[in-house]
Design a protein around this motif. Structure first.
Motif, PDB file in Angstrom:
ATOM      1  N   VAL A   1      -9.652  -1.658 -39.352  1.00 38.77           N
ATOM      2  CA  VAL A   1      -8.665  -2.685 -39.034  1.00 38.77           C
ATOM      3  C   VAL A   1      -7.459  -2.011 -38.392  1.00 38.77           C
ATOM      4  CG1 VAL A   1      -7.008  -4.235 -40.136  1.00 38.77           C
ATOM      5  CG2 VAL A   1      -9.404  -4.253 -40.859  1.00 38.77           C
TER       6      VAL A   1
ATOM      7  N   SER B   1      -8.551 -17.028 -44.744  1.00 43.58           N
ATOM      8  CA  SER B   1      -7.580 -15.947 -44.799  1.00 43.58           C
ATOM      9  C   SER B   1      -8.257 -14.717 -45.380  1.00 43.58           C
ATOM     10  CB  SER B   1      -6.399 -16.344 -45.679  1.00 43.58           C
ATOM     11  OG  SER B   1      -5.694 -15.164 -46.051  1.00 43.58           O
ATOM     12  N   SER B   2      -8.286 -13.658 -44.609  1.00 41.07           N
ATOM     13  CA  SER B   2      -8.915 -12.421 -45.090  1.00 41.07           C
ATOM     14  C   SER B   2      -8.046 -11.703 -46.109  1.00 41.07           C
ATOM     15  CB  SER B   2      -9.202 -11.479 -43.913  1.00 41.07           C
ATOM     16  OG  SER B   2     -10.171 -12.056 -43.083  1.00 41.07           O
TER      17      SER B   2
ATOM     18  N   LYS C   1      -6.293 -16.171 -40.463  1.00 40.82           N
ATOM     19  CA  LYS C   1      -4.915 -15.972 -40.942  1.00 40.82           C
ATOM     20  C   LYS C   1      -4.291 -17.270 -41.460  1.00 40.82           C
ATOM     21  CE  LYS C   1      -4.489 -12.139 -37.664  1.00 40.82           C
ATOM     22  NZ  LYS C   1      -3.646 -11.236 -36.908  1.00 40.82           N
TER      23      LYS C   1
HETATM   24  N1  LIG Z   1      -1.893 -12.233 -42.968  1.00 42.63           N
HETATM   25  C1  LIG Z   1      -3.110 -11.956 -42.498  1.00 42.63           C
HETATM   26  N2  LIG Z   1      -3.292 -10.889 -41.703  1.00 42.63           N
HETATM   27  C2  LIG Z   1      -4.535 -10.639 -41.228  1.00 42.63           C
HETATM   28  C3  LIG Z   1      -5.638 -11.479 -41.567  1.00 42.63           C
HETATM   29  N3  LIG Z   1      -6.740 -10.993 -40.931  1.00 42.63           N
HETATM   30  C4  LIG Z   1      -6.327  -9.895 -40.255  1.00 42.63           C
HETATM   31  N4  LIG Z   1      -5.009  -9.678 -40.420  1.00 42.63           N
HETATM   32  C5  LIG Z   1      -4.200  -8.586 -39.823  1.00 42.63           C
HETATM   33  O1  LIG Z   1      -4.287  -8.679 -38.396  1.00 42.63           O
HETATM   34  C6  LIG Z   1      -4.341  -7.379 -37.815  1.00 42.63           C
HETATM   35  C7  LIG Z   1      -5.574  -7.248 -36.932  1.00 42.63           C
HETATM   36  O2  LIG Z   1      -6.739  -7.310 -37.723  1.00 42.63           O
HETATM   37  P1  LIG Z   1      -8.147  -6.743 -37.224  1.00 42.63           P
HETATM   38  O3  LIG Z   1      -9.155  -7.170 -38.238  1.00 42.63           O
HETATM   39  O4  LIG Z   1      -8.068  -5.296 -36.893  1.00 42.63           O
HETATM   40  O5  LIG Z   1      -8.341  -7.565 -35.851  1.00 42.63           O
HETATM   41  P2  LIG Z   1      -9.521  -7.448 -34.795  1.00 42.63           P
HETATM   42  O6  LIG Z   1      -9.822  -8.824 -34.331  1.00 42.63           O
HETATM   43  O7  LIG Z   1     -10.651  -6.665 -35.354  1.00 42.63           O
HETATM   44  O8  LIG Z   1      -8.806  -6.639 -33.600  1.00 42.63           O
HETATM   45  P3  LIG Z   1      -9.468  -5.707 -32.448  1.00 42.63           P
HETATM   46  O9  LIG Z   1     -10.399  -4.739 -33.117  1.00 42.63           O
HETATM   47  O10 LIG Z   1      -8.288  -5.058 -31.824  1.00 42.63           O
HETATM   48  O11 LIG Z   1     -10.170  -6.619 -31.494  1.00 42.63           O
HETATM   49  C8  LIG Z   1      -4.295  -6.392 -38.962  1.00 42.63           C
HETATM   50  O12 LIG Z   1      -2.973  -5.955 -39.133  1.00 42.63           O
HETATM   51  C9  LIG Z   1      -4.775  -7.205 -40.151  1.00 42.63           C
HETATM   52  O13 LIG Z   1      -4.277  -6.728 -41.387  1.00 42.63           O
HETATM   53  C10 LIG Z   1      -5.413 -12.601 -42.443  1.00 42.63           C
HETATM   54  O14 LIG Z   1      -6.312 -13.398 -42.778  1.00 42.63           O
HETATM   55  N5  LIG Z   1      -4.127 -12.792 -42.860  1.00 42.63           N
END
Ligand SMILES: Nc1nc2c(ncn2[C@@H]2O[C@H](COP(=O)(O)OP(=O)(O)OP(=O)(O)O)[C@@H](O)[C@H]2O)c(=O)[nH]1
Ligand SMILES: [Mg+2]
Length: 196
Positions: free
Chosen positions: A52, A174-175, A143
């Motif tokens: 992440v 929400s993860s 999110k």
């Molecule tokens: N508050 C919150 N933050 C989240 C949630 N899901 C992901 N994030 C945050 O969003 C950011 C990006 O999350 P990633 O899972 O790396 O996103 P991705 O879609 O894989 O991004 P890329 O690999 O760049 O394409 C991180 O800082 C996570 O902690 C969520 O459900 N709630």
């Protein structure tokens, strides 16, 4: 269903490196930073199975995770990040096209959109592209912890309208809070598992 086992298999840069065992695959697509890698961790109950990032563009290759020795979750690099060079964008396009075109093992594509925003043109293009190739689609608004219930309800309607979703499944998640995780696991994977 219960996810008992999840294992990183490979970070693939091209077709030659994809798994060749014909197990079904479910891929996660969406904008950079929307939470693709995070939801894979949340659904598998693992803290850092998928990497992440705090800055967009964390996932750069196609990552395969084997679940219950039975199917793969596939983490794809995101699109739509403005600060990306033309060369990098082309690389992304080739990587995605390579994987998403005619992949027989791919049984479902999960499109993630940010629950706080209206889906972008790229999101609409991606959804149409995936449908055009005949894959099953599910949409998840991510999110959801960042919104009130009321805001979420309104935005889900906006997302549905923008993506012209009527029959396709839409969920919110929400993860970080992980509420409704078991139900989401069932909804996303049950048909894949029972089809086999
Ligand atoms: N508050 C919150 N933050 C989240 C949630 N899901 C992901 N994030 C945050 O969003 C950011 C990006 O999350 P990633 O899972 O790396 O996103 P991705 O879609 O894989 O991004 P890329 O690999 O760049 O394409 C991180 O800082 C996570 O902690 C969520 O459900 N709630
Ligand atoms: Mg990622």
């Amino acid at each position: 269903m219960e996810i008992k086992q999840s294992e990183f298999i490979i970070s693939a840069a091209g077709r030659g490196q994809y798994p060749k065992d014909d197990r079904p695959e479910i891929a996660f697509v969406g904008r950079s930073n929307v939470g693709k890698s995070s939801i894979i961790n949340a659904l598998t109950n693992r803290r850092s199975l998928a990497k992440v990032g705090n800055t967009p563009g964390k996932t750069r290759l196609i990552n395969f995770f084997l679940i219950n020795d039975f199917f793969y979750l596939v983490d794809l690099p995101g699109y739509g990040y403005a600060k990306v060079s033309k060369v990098e964008r082309q690389r992304w396009g080739m990587l995605m096209e390579d994987y998403l075109t005619g992949r027989a093992a791919l049984k479902k594509v999960v499109l993630l959109v940010d629950s706080r925003h209206k889906p972008t043109e790229d999101d609409v293009l991606m959804l149409n592209w995936v449908k055009h190739h005949g894959y099953k689609v599910a949409v998840i608004a991510t999110k959801s912890d960042k919104l009130t219930k009321n805001e979420l309800r309104k935005n889900l309607q906006l997302i549905k309208d923008t993506l012209s979703l009527d029959e396709a499944d839409i969920y919110s998640f929400s993860s970080t809070a992980k509420a409704g995780r078991d139900e989401l696991v069932d909804s996303l994977f049950e048909d894949i598992v029972t089809e086999q």
